[in-house]
Design an enzyme around this catalytic site. Structure first.
Site, PDB file in Angstrom:
ATOM      1  N   SER A 295       0.814  -1.213   0.000  1.00  0.00           N
ATOM      2  CA  SER A 295       0.000   0.000   0.000  1.00  0.00           C
ATOM      3  C   SER A 295       0.853   1.271   0.000  1.00  0.00           C
ATOM      4  CB  SER A 295      -0.959  -0.040   1.195  1.00  0.00           C
ATOM      5  OG  SER A 295      -1.977   0.921   1.069  1.00  0.00           O
ATOM      6  N   ASP A 306      10.123   4.945 -10.474  1.00  0.00           N
ATOM      7  CA  ASP A 306       9.718   5.530 -11.752  1.00  0.00           C
ATOM      8  C   ASP A 306      10.549   6.756 -12.107  1.00  0.00           C
ATOM      9  OD1 ASP A 306       7.854   3.596 -12.114  1.00  0.00           O
ATOM     10  OD2 ASP A 306       6.100   4.907 -12.056  1.00  0.00           O
ATOM     11  N   LYS A 320      -0.884  -4.317  -3.110  1.00  0.00           N
ATOM     12  CA  LYS A 320      -2.166  -3.706  -2.707  1.00  0.00           C
ATOM     13  C   LYS A 320      -2.225  -2.300  -3.288  1.00  0.00           C
ATOM     14  CE  LYS A 320      -4.992  -2.274   1.199  1.00  0.00           C
ATOM     15  NZ  LYS A 320      -5.010  -0.855   0.805  1.00  0.00           N
TER      16      LYS A 320
END
Length: 450
Positions: A295, A306, A320
């Site tokens: 999460s 990224d 999740k």
């Protein structure tokens, strides 16, 4: 009492008003007819149970069961809490209670361990993710409710409890005598190892970002200057508050998107961007992850990965990628409802697939790592399906025959290595930090030769 009744009155008024409005389209009529038909079936069953069940059942039990069943049909993370469940949730959120320090779930009537919080009695006793708890103080707990099991495990600090676990891959159950302690979950711990700052983020609570910034300042103060780099340890971190995950990511990014949140409608999109300067001032970063990284932790790992700001090292994360909204319905009742999915800056949803590490490194210092099954979001019943095909081309099985990871826990212990993943991360930063110096030395040598 008024606060509890008001929402019900609003709903009742809305239903009553709709009943007075003439239906103008066939579609509306079909929807209304279908809804009322389903409610008629529900009331028929409710009345039959009330009248004919072998034992008398009170209304509260039946309504609570209906609510639980409705939410359980949606996804694993939507739930309703009242009374005992509400107290358990509040205690866990406060992070200050007498207990063992376990996060658990219910699977087919059995209590299954999600993770043991670091530096708690359960963690020190060696309880692992994927273990099944079958007995407490010699009494079988299979078939009971999750909250009953949680209540039995909690108790005054200093009191003892015997926990029997069944670990897949082990022939016999394991009995552990554990002494309860006051569980105060410190959000961030820091230390310096080999000139590297290690930030161990255990949870994303209200103070996580300030504690992390304080940890960076303390590391620099201890070293009298900048470290060689930072390791951000997110292993076993099951998540927490979204705003804290955004602030932690922002601490290492100077620009760009951190995460986006998308609800049911295409127009229902929120985006969060980096605003502050990079506190690490461009120093090498390694983010440690494992199957317990979930999460909010995956938001941080995905954002830094990224933007190519950090190297993600370890094992594939939990996966999740959904957002839960907490709605308090009364003084002692709470609805936890999945309302959106979140996406990394490149548009990836980690739902089901998790974050794939840049360097896949198993925890070979764990004696059970080869035989212990791994528990992730994709293993949960009715989990949300990823809208984009999940890439599972990187398989953890590949690392089990990799010669770099052939050492046994005993061999590592003789070398003073009790946490192989952290050891590998420190070595990686050392190589990264030294690389520019080697290049500069080589260039200088060539210039001198001319």
């Amino acid at each position: 009492m008024r606060k509890m009744i008001r929402p019900l009155l609003q709903v009742t008024a809305a239903v009553g008003a709709l009943a007075l409005v003439p239906v103008t389209t066939g579609a509306m009529a079909a929807v209304d007819t279908s809804s009322y038909r389903e409610l008629d079936v529900f009331m028929d069953i409710y009345n039959r149970v009330k009248a004919d069940y072998v034992e008398k059942v009170d209304d509260k039990t039946l309504i609570k069961g209906a609510i639980d069943g409705m939410l359980a049909s949606l996804d694993p993370h939507s739930s309703f809490a009242d009374d005992l469940e509400f107290d358990n949730m509040r205690l866990q959120t406060d992070g200050n209670y007498g207990g063992l320090g376990l996060s658990v779930t219910m699977e087919d009537g059995a209590v299954k361990v999600i993770t043991a919080t670091e530096d708690t009695p359960a963690w020190r006793a060696g309880i692992k993710p994927g273990d099944y708890i079958t007995h407490l103080d010699g009494k079988l707990i299979y078939g009971g409710t999750l909250d009953e099991a949680i209540s039995q495990m909690r108790g005054p600090p200093g009191t003892k409890i015997t926990v029997r676990i069944v670990r897949p891959g082990r022939d016999k159950p394991i009995d552990l005598d554990i002494t309860r302690a006051t569980i105060i979950q410190k959000a961030v711990k820091w230390e310096v190892k080999d000139g590297v700052g290690v930030l161990n983020i255990n949870t994303f609570s209200a103070n996580t970002a300030p504690e992390m910034r304080a940890g960076i300042a303390a590391i620099e103060k201890q070293l009298g200057g900048k470290p060689r780099g930072y390791v951000i340890d997110l292993r076993g971190n099951g998540g927490g508050l979204l705003d804290q995950a955004i602030q932690v990511s922002d601490a290492f990014l100077s620009h760009g998107e951190i995460v986006s949140q998308r609800g049911r409608e295409k127009s229902d999109i929120e985006r969060w961007y980096a605003k502050a300067d990079d506190l690490a001032r461009g120093l090498p970063l390694v983010v440690l992850v494992d199957a317990g990284t979930a999460s909010a932790s995956e938001i941080v790992a995905g954002a830094l990965q990224d933007h190519h700001r950090a190297l993600v090292l370890g094992e594939k994360t939990f996966g999740k990628g959904s957002v839960q909204t907490l709605l308090q319905l009364g003084p002692r009742s709470l609805l936890r409802l999945t309302t959106a999915r979140y996406y990394t800056p490149s548009g990836r949803s980690v739902q089901e697939g998790g974050i794939q590490p840049d360097l896949l490194v198993p925890q070979i210092s764990d004696p059970d790592y080869k035989s212990r099954p791994v528990f992730r979001e994709a293993d949960l019943r009715r989990h949300l399906i990823n809208e984009i095909k999940v890439d599972n081309s990187i398989l953890e099985e590949d690392t089990k025959t990799d010669p770099r990871f052939a050492a046994t826990p005993e061999e590592l212990k003789k070398k003073g290595i009790d946490d192989f993943q952290l050891h590998y991360a420190l070595q990686t930063i050392a190589r990264t930090a030294a690389a520019p110096a080697r290049v500069a030395d080589g260039a200088a040598g060539k210039r001198g030769g001319r």
